[in-house]
Design a protein around this motif. Structure first.
Motif, short mmCIF file in Angstrom:
data_model
loop_
_atom_site.label_atom_id
_atom_site.label_comp_id
_atom_site.label_asym_id
_atom_site.label_seq_id
_atom_site.Cartn_x
_atom_site.Cartn_y
_atom_site.Cartn_z
N LYS A 67 2.51 -3.73 6.43
CA LYS A 67 2.68 -5.12 6.51
C LYS A 67 1.21 -5.61 6.16
N GLU A 68 0.18 -4.84 6.71
CA GLU A 68 -1.04 -5.25 6.41
C GLU A 68 -1.54 -5.45 4.77
N ALA A 69 -0.88 -4.19 4.32
CA ALA A 69 -1.46 -3.93 2.89
C ALA A 69 -0.41 -5.02 2.04
N GLU A 70 0.73 -5.28 2.41
CA GLU A 70 1.44 -6.05 1.73
C GLU A 70 1.04 -7.70 1.52
N ALA A 71 0.63 -8.00 2.92
CA ALA A 71 -0.15 -9.24 2.81
C ALA A 71 -1.43 -9.66 2.01
N ILE A 72 -2.14 -8.59 1.99
CA ILE A 72 -3.36 -8.37 1.21
C ILE A 72 -2.98 -8.46 -0.23
N ALA A 73 -1.97 -7.89 -0.69
CA ALA A 73 -1.44 -7.73 -2.13
C ALA A 73 -0.94 -9.11 -2.49
N TYR B 252 4.89 -5.33 -7.00
CA TYR B 252 4.94 -4.50 -5.72
C TYR B 252 6.05 -4.00 -5.34
N VAL B 253 6.21 -2.89 -5.57
CA VAL B 253 7.56 -1.88 -5.15
C VAL B 253 7.33 -1.49 -3.70
N VAL B 254 8.39 -2.09 -2.85
CA VAL B 254 8.45 -1.90 -1.49
C VAL B 254 8.86 -0.63 -1.07
N PRO B 255 8.40 -0.04 -0.09
CA PRO B 255 9.24 1.20 0.24
C PRO B 255 10.47 1.25 0.97
N ASP B 256 11.55 1.97 0.65
CA ASP B 256 12.69 1.59 1.13
C ASP B 256 12.82 1.74 2.73
N PHE B 257 12.14 2.75 3.32
CA PHE B 257 12.21 2.91 4.65
C PHE B 257 12.05 1.60 5.30
N TYR B 258 11.26 0.55 4.89
CA TYR B 258 11.03 -0.34 5.66
C TYR B 258 11.72 -1.57 5.24
N GLU B 259 13.06 -1.68 4.71
CA GLU B 259 13.78 -2.57 3.93
C GLU B 259 14.90 -2.57 4.67
N ALA B 260 15.70 -3.55 4.61
CA ALA B 260 17.05 -3.64 5.41
C ALA B 260 18.26 -3.38 4.55
N ARG B 261 17.92 -3.33 3.24
CA ARG B 261 18.99 -3.00 2.15
C ARG B 261 18.37 -2.12 1.11
N ILE C 113 1.17 4.00 -3.68
CA ILE C 113 0.66 3.87 -2.38
C ILE C 113 1.19 4.68 -1.35
N HIS C 114 0.42 4.95 -0.42
CA HIS C 114 0.85 6.10 0.70
C HIS C 114 -0.09 5.75 1.82
N ARG C 115 -0.02 6.54 2.85
CA ARG C 115 -0.88 6.58 3.78
C ARG C 115 -2.20 6.95 3.74
N GLU C 116 -2.48 7.81 2.81
CA GLU C 116 -4.03 8.35 2.34
C GLU C 116 -4.75 7.32 1.55
N ASN C 117 -4.12 6.17 0.88
CA ASN C 117 -4.96 5.27 0.33
C ASN C 117 -4.58 3.76 0.50
N ILE C 118 -3.64 3.61 1.41
CA ILE C 118 -2.99 2.37 1.48
C ILE C 118 -4.45 1.47 2.37
N HIS C 119 -5.02 2.09 2.90
CA HIS C 119 -6.44 1.25 3.51
C HIS C 119 -7.14 0.93 2.49
N GLN C 120 -7.10 1.08 1.31
CA GLN C 120 -7.85 0.75 0.13
C GLN C 120 -7.30 -0.28 -0.63
N MET C 121 -6.41 -0.96 -0.18
CA MET C 121 -5.77 -1.87 -0.88
C MET C 121 -6.48 -2.94 -1.46
N PRO C 122 -7.56 -3.58 -0.53
CA PRO C 122 -8.63 -4.58 -1.00
C PRO C 122 -9.32 -3.93 -2.22
#
Length: 375
Positions: free
Chosen positions: A208-214, A229-238, A159-168
């Motif tokens: 956040k929107e894609a994660e909620a859908i997933a 669901y493997v979260v991206p490091d850059f939006y994690e606190a640890r 998942i990345h910006r090119e396809n994240i809008h296709q999550m559903p």
């Protein structure tokens, strides 16, 4: 020696056999080295058999055949047969491109346990654009064949910006294909993904929107499909616990025989990564500089060294620390405790700016021509 910690050595459990860097796809997030085209001297069949045997003798039980595209190796079935005789649980990590029903039957007969097929997007146009190859219809056909021949249907979508809008649509595709397992792997920014980060990193709102859908879909299909669901490091606190601890669990062998504590470790300076052509797996794992470099925690700087969470994340990723700060000893900047956390926010801000009209950066696709541009 600073950064050399021969301590608490446990045997390898997971062997990643990167059989080749050759691949018919040109994904702009590929984790292969930028200079992969310079590493052309692949291990022979006998070399690989010896490596598999030595690692199994040490205690490795999980084996992943990866690449590049492992299907391009004509000896894949022979290597699977050998791995089966040794008692490995084997996993083929493939784009599916070029996988035929005949080959699936051969691999099943050889004893392959698991096939993971990647698809780049939920639509043919976007899949083929990202892959750099017309492959969407064939991938879907392969996914159905894998299921038909008794394998669990394991689907991976990066998942990345090119396809994240296709999550559903991605989730609906996985359900339609009868996936038993779906890995939604948010891009980790190494290799080709690192140089394409400004074009690939989603905004926080998109994530956040894609994660909620997933997560909602995960509840819907509970008991029928498992979603990772493997979260991206850059939006994690640890940071994630890199490789379950350096030199504790994972062993990667690159196509040219270089042994790596993680698939990206070539970029780190001064490790002197050994080659299986020159040393046994046991010598590499137990005695080499590279595999002892970040074992234990003596190497850690503050705030990691006194952190009560260091046994969970091991200071984070050494490669990510090096790429972002130029110092592989530093705390992974994705950690909110890191004094370099601002570097991650700068990367997020830079990526967000590329969404402005007329400021979108073109993707750099993985291929040998581009490889030569960076080295």
């Amino acid at each position: 020696m600073a950064g050399y910690n021969k301590t608490k050595i446990t045997p390898p459990r997971w062997l990643l056999a990167e059989l080749t860097y050759a691949c018919p796809l040109q994904c702009p997030y590929c984790s292969n080295p930028l200079d992969y085209a310079q590493h052309t001297q692949e291990l022979t069949t006998e070399d690989w058999k010896r490596v598999l045997s030595e690692a199994r003798k040490m205690g490795a039980v999980q084996l992943g055949f990866s690449g590049g595209e492992p299907l391009t190796r004509p000896d894949l079935v022979e290597l699977v047969t050998h791995a089966r005789s040794l008692g490995y649980y084997t996993n083929l990590i493939t784009s599916g491109y070029g996988l035929t029903e005949e080959k699936i039957v051969q691999l099943k007969t050889a004893g392959l346990d698991h096939i993971q097929v990647s698809i780049q997007a939920s639509s043919q146009e976007l899949n083929d654009h990202i892959a750099g190859t017309k492959s969407f219809e064939h991938k879907q056909h392969v996914a159905r064949l894998v299921k038909q021949h008794g394998y669990p249907m394991v689907l991976c979508v990066v998942i990345h910006r090119e396809n994240i809008h296709q999550m559903p649509e991605i989730l609906a595709m996985a359900e339609a294909l009868g996936a038993d397992y779906l890995e939604l792997a948010n891009t980790q920014y190494y290799g080709w993904a690192h140089i394409n980060r400004d074009a690939l990193l989603p905004t926080a709102e998109q994530f956040k929107e894609a994660e909620a859908i997933a997560q909602a879909f995960k509840e819907k299909v509970a008991g029928k499909m498992k979603i990772y669901y493997v979260v991206p490091d850059f939006y994690e606190a640890r940071p994630k616990g890199c490789m379950n601890g350096w030199g504790t669990t994972f062993l990667t062998i690159a196509p040219d025989g270089v042994a790596l504590p993680c698939h990206e470790a070539r970029i780190l300076p001064g490790l002197d990564c050994p080659n299986v052509r020159d040393f046994s797996v046991s010598e590499i794992w137990n005695d080499s500089k590279a595999f002892n470099f970040f074992r234990g925690d003596d190497w850690m700087q503050e705030p990691c060294h006194s952190c009560d969470e260091k046994a969970k994340d091991f200071g984070g990723c050494r490669c990510q620390a090096f790429m972002l700060t130029g110092d592989m000893y530093k705390t992974d900047p994705v950690c909110s405790k890191s004094p370099d956390r601002a570097l991650v926010q700068q990367a997020i801000d830079a990526a967000a700016k590329t969404t402005l009209a007329g400021n979108e950066k073109p993707l750099v696709f993985r291929n040998s021509k581009n490889s030569r541009q960076y080295f």
